[in-house]
Design an enzyme around this catalytic site. Structure first.
Site, mmCIF file in Angstrom:
data_model
loop_
_atom_site.group_PDB
_atom_site.id
_atom_site.type_symbol
_atom_site.label_atom_id
_atom_site.label_comp_id
_atom_site.label_asym_id
_atom_site.label_seq_id
_atom_site.Cartn_x
_atom_site.Cartn_y
_atom_site.Cartn_z
ATOM 1 N N GLU A 8 0.811 -1.221 0.000
ATOM 2 C CA GLU A 8 0.000 0.000 0.000
ATOM 3 C C GLU A 8 0.838 1.262 0.000
ATOM 4 O O GLU A 8 0.395 2.309 -0.464
ATOM 5 C CB GLU A 8 -0.951 0.015 1.204
ATOM 6 N N ASP A 104 -2.897 -2.964 3.159
ATOM 7 C CA ASP A 104 -3.316 -3.081 4.556
ATOM 8 C C ASP A 104 -4.381 -4.155 4.725
ATOM 9 O O ASP A 104 -5.286 -4.300 3.891
ATOM 10 C CB ASP A 104 -3.868 -1.748 5.074
ATOM 11 N N TYR A 309 3.335 2.430 12.288
ATOM 12 C CA TYR A 309 2.258 2.977 11.451
ATOM 13 C C TYR A 309 1.235 3.756 12.283
ATOM 14 O O TYR A 309 0.710 3.243 13.266
ATOM 15 C CB TYR A 309 1.569 1.821 10.720
#
Length: 732
Positions: A8, A104, A309
């Site tokens: 991603e 994801d 993240y």
């Protein structure tokens, strides 16, 4: 033959490429012997905007509504078109046999990849990498257990249905309101209920009537005793004469201790951060907006690589992360953290379910430090503050509980009940991590109920009688609910069930399970959009609804104002993801709902009136301009939505007034810029610069030069699939 791995974002792609031994750099990808790893930049493809279906939609006309595409079209997002072409090139290489989707692990991640494949027309076999963290171990194990990509098709259909439904309702309703009332109005199933929540709080405050209340304290045996009502257990009364009578009755009376309770108590550290909790804390402590915190986090994640993240809704880590904790501790064991992190490195870690739970991880685990060595001197002041929050929270969960002994004494005097409370700290535990900076009274918008405060208590015994040496009647006023700050608004968006009119328990449960209004990734943008649309404004840290916002809520259909709409959608989307509901039926329902919505707006008999018209004429079209308050600025905006001209006339700077030390406004008039403070102090920019140079400090670019930049800054590629589709909607 090789497999093409589609991640991603570039950072994840680099991690995967390293584990798969891919080292050859090619345009938009990294190649190895068995794998090619490429990446998206969030969404590379999105739904076409209305004029992509028919040129007539370029003009906004009520007669053209509702716009319901017969066949949905996908378009490449302009800002990231180069990377899309790179991905497409790799997709159609003859030596690529199959595609491994490594976006994801969630609904939106599935949509990112599938839209790219659909737009490119690629029909090669697909496999799915489904992992919750991007450690080397997790990646290796994930590739050993790749899933059949077809089994995730229901998840893709749920994501696709959500995107199409938002397009149908959001774009059609926005155009209908704008055309009907000739004003720049917008609405949506997330932003409008959020605005309604703010309006509801404003109404509660407006209708609130403060009441005086009274309490009673007496001193006996060097202890401060607080009166408690026998029936209600409250330590306050709204009857002043009743409290006075009790006070009179205590004259020459004594206190008899009836009960002494001592209890050893422990409190665990607050959980690890997810994005929303971090945004709340940063707003409470530093006044950062949700968007500012996200941007700072993104830099710490992508540029410094010291935090994991950011866009996560989980406050737990998985068991696969536990073996890496010591390495993470060593990485952050520097500067102010050297001692507190060092204490953990050389002893066994206490791991428990309060922060390690595989079942409570969704797409990503909690925000924690990475194994990357930290260079604090390379960070800005803002980055240091956010990094400090995350590191101390990470360290605190690894420390033992805070332990104390709570003593509560109950006594009788004059036929009334009195309480005294004391606390003795036995072990600081995790609070030692915060070095006396931990605030137990974190910001809370709940009502305050007075009670006995903790104090140092002498050794006393049950049955002991003490002479009262003094009494004092305490007074106070009930307070209205606090206005929303960004921290409190984020909490309300995350848990909006208290603002639901419906008593449907299933809808409340669904809204809670799906994370409330918006997602961790979109809430900051929703709040910014409300500011940018001038539906809300800031006064200090408090958020207030504007006249434009109030009028919008009067004009918008009732369904769009309620969180129940999101709850009902999410219930159906969950069914699609499980394969128990058909996506075609859901979209048909949304199309019918959109038609009814537009008809309701068309029949509306309300009016919209600008209450902020000035005598200043727009230099572009000549119409009178509107005075509006932005988030950190005051602007003049043309009332004609087709014109769209706007001009910043004042901006709150970080420059402090030399008299009262408050932040000053930088006001521009013609070519001259002047700092103005609310206390009356004024100083021209040129004089300010000279004064600061003499003091040994120049003017910050953030404070001054940012003011002179163009308002239409180049936007970063977003993870929002509607960024391009909605770009042409002017939301002044």
């Amino acid at each position: 033959m090789k497999s093409l791995v589609l991640a991603e974002k570039p950072s994840v792609a680099r991690d995967i490429a390293r584990v798969l031994h891919c080292r050859k750099q090619i345009p938009g990808a990294i190649e190895g012997d068995r794998y090619i790893v490429t990446w998206a930049l969030g969404h590379l493809v999105t739904l076409a905007d209305p004029e992509g279906y028919d040129k007539k939609y370029k003009d906004w006309n009520m007669s053209d509504l509702p716009m319901i595409p017969e066949r949905w079209e996908l378009v490449v997002i302009k800002q990231t078109a180069k990377q899309y072409q790179s991905v497409k090139t790799q997709l159609f290489r003859k030596d690529v046999a199959d595609i491994i989707i490594a976006t994801d692990a969630g609904r939106e991640g599935e949509l990112v990849a599938r839209w790219i494949l659909d737009k490119a027309g690629c029909h090669k076999p697909i496999q799915r990498l489904w992992i919750s963290s991007v450690t080397d171990k997790a990646i290796r194990e994930g590739f050993k257990g790749l899933k059949d990509g077809r089994s995730y098709t229901p998840l893709y259909l749920a994501a696709k249905s959500r995107a199409e439904a938002d397009w149908l309702v959001g774009i059609n309703a926005t155009r209908a309101l704008t055309c009907k009332y000739n004003a720049q109005l917008s609405c949506g199933r997330v932003q409008t209920p959020t605005l309604a929540i703010i309006a509801r709080r404003e109404e509660e405050i407006r209708q609130f009537r403060p009441k005086d209340y009274y309490g009673l304290e007496c001193t006996a045996g060097k202890v401060r005793w607080t009166w408690q009502d026998k029936k209600s257990g409250s330590c306050r009364s709204f009857n002043e004469s009743y409290i006075k009578d009790i006070s009179i009755g205590l004259k020459d009376a004594s206190v008899e201790i009836e009960e002494i309770k001592k209890a050893s108590k422990k409190t665990l550290s607050p959980g690890l951060y997810d994005l929303t909790e971090l945004q709340r804390d940063a707003n409470r402590r530093f006044g950062y907006s949700a968007k500012e915190t996200l941007n700072i986090m993104q830099r710490l994640y992508e540029n410094h690589k010291v935090l994991t993240y950011p866009r996560t809704d989980s406050r737990y880590i998985g068991t696969d992360i536990v073996p890496t904790i010591k390495e993470r501790l060593k990485a952050c064991s520097t500067g102010p953290y050297k001692s507190i992190a060092g204490n953990l490195i050389n002893r066994p870690l206490q791991i428990n379910k309060s922060f390690v739970d595989d079942k409570k991880i969704s797409d990503h685990h909690a925000i924690i430090p990475t194994e990357e060595y930290v260079q604090l001197d390379h960070m800005s002041n803002e980055e240091r503050k956010i990094y400090d929050l995350v590191v101390r929270r990470f360290l605190s969960v690894l420390y033992p509980p805070f332990e104390y002994e709570q003593t509560t004494m109950k006594a009788a005097a004059g036929g009334q009940v009195f309480l005294a409370r004391g606390k003795v700290v036995r072990s600081m535990g995790w609070k030692a991590v915060y070095e006396d900076r931990w605030d137990d009274d974190a910001a809370d918008d709940t009502a305050f109920e007075p009670g006995p405060a903790d104090q140092a208590l002498p050794e006393l015994k049950e049955g002991q009688t003490l002479t009262i040496s003094g009494t004092r009647i305490t007074t106070g006023k009930t307070k209205p609910p606090a206005r929303f700050t960004e921290a409190a608004l984020l909490s309300a968006m995350e848990n909006p069930s208290r603002y639901m009119d419906s008593t449907d328990a299933e809808a409340r449960k669904t809204l809670g399970e799906t994370g409330g209004l918006g997602t961790v990734a979109t809430r900051a943008d929703i709040i910014e959009k409300l500011f940018h649309s001038f539906y809300i404004e800031k006064k200090g840290k408090e958020i207030l609804i504007t006249s434009k916002g109030r009028q919008l809520l009067e004009l918008v259909p009732g369904d769009l104002k309620r969180p129940e709409l999101t709850a009902s959608w999410e219930m159906e989307l969950a069914g699609i993801a499980k394969g128990t509901h058909k996506h075609t039926e859901f979209i048909q329902e949304i199309q019918d709902y959109t038609k009814a919505l537009i008809e309701e707006i068309r029949r509306g008999d309300g009016t919209f009136r600008h209450e902020n018209v000035t005598n200043t004429k727009c230099p572009r079209c000549g119409k009178r301009m509107l005075a509006v308050n932005g988030k950190n600025s005051r602007l003049l905006v043309c009332q004609d939505r087709e014109c769209g001209y706007r001009e910043t006339i004042a901006r709150t700077s970080n420059a402090r007034c030399p008299v009262c030390h408050k932040k000053m406004e930088l006001i521009k008039k013609n070519e001259e810029e002047t700092f103005v403070c609310s206390c009356g102090y004024k100083e021209k920019l040129s004089a300010f610069k000279k004064r600061r140079e003499k003091e040994g400090a120049g003017v910050s670019k953030k404070d001054v030069q940012r003011y002179m930049k163009e308002q239409d800054k180049k936007k970063e590629p977003l993870n929002n699939p509607f960024a391009d589709a909605l770009a042409k909607i002017k939301l002044d």
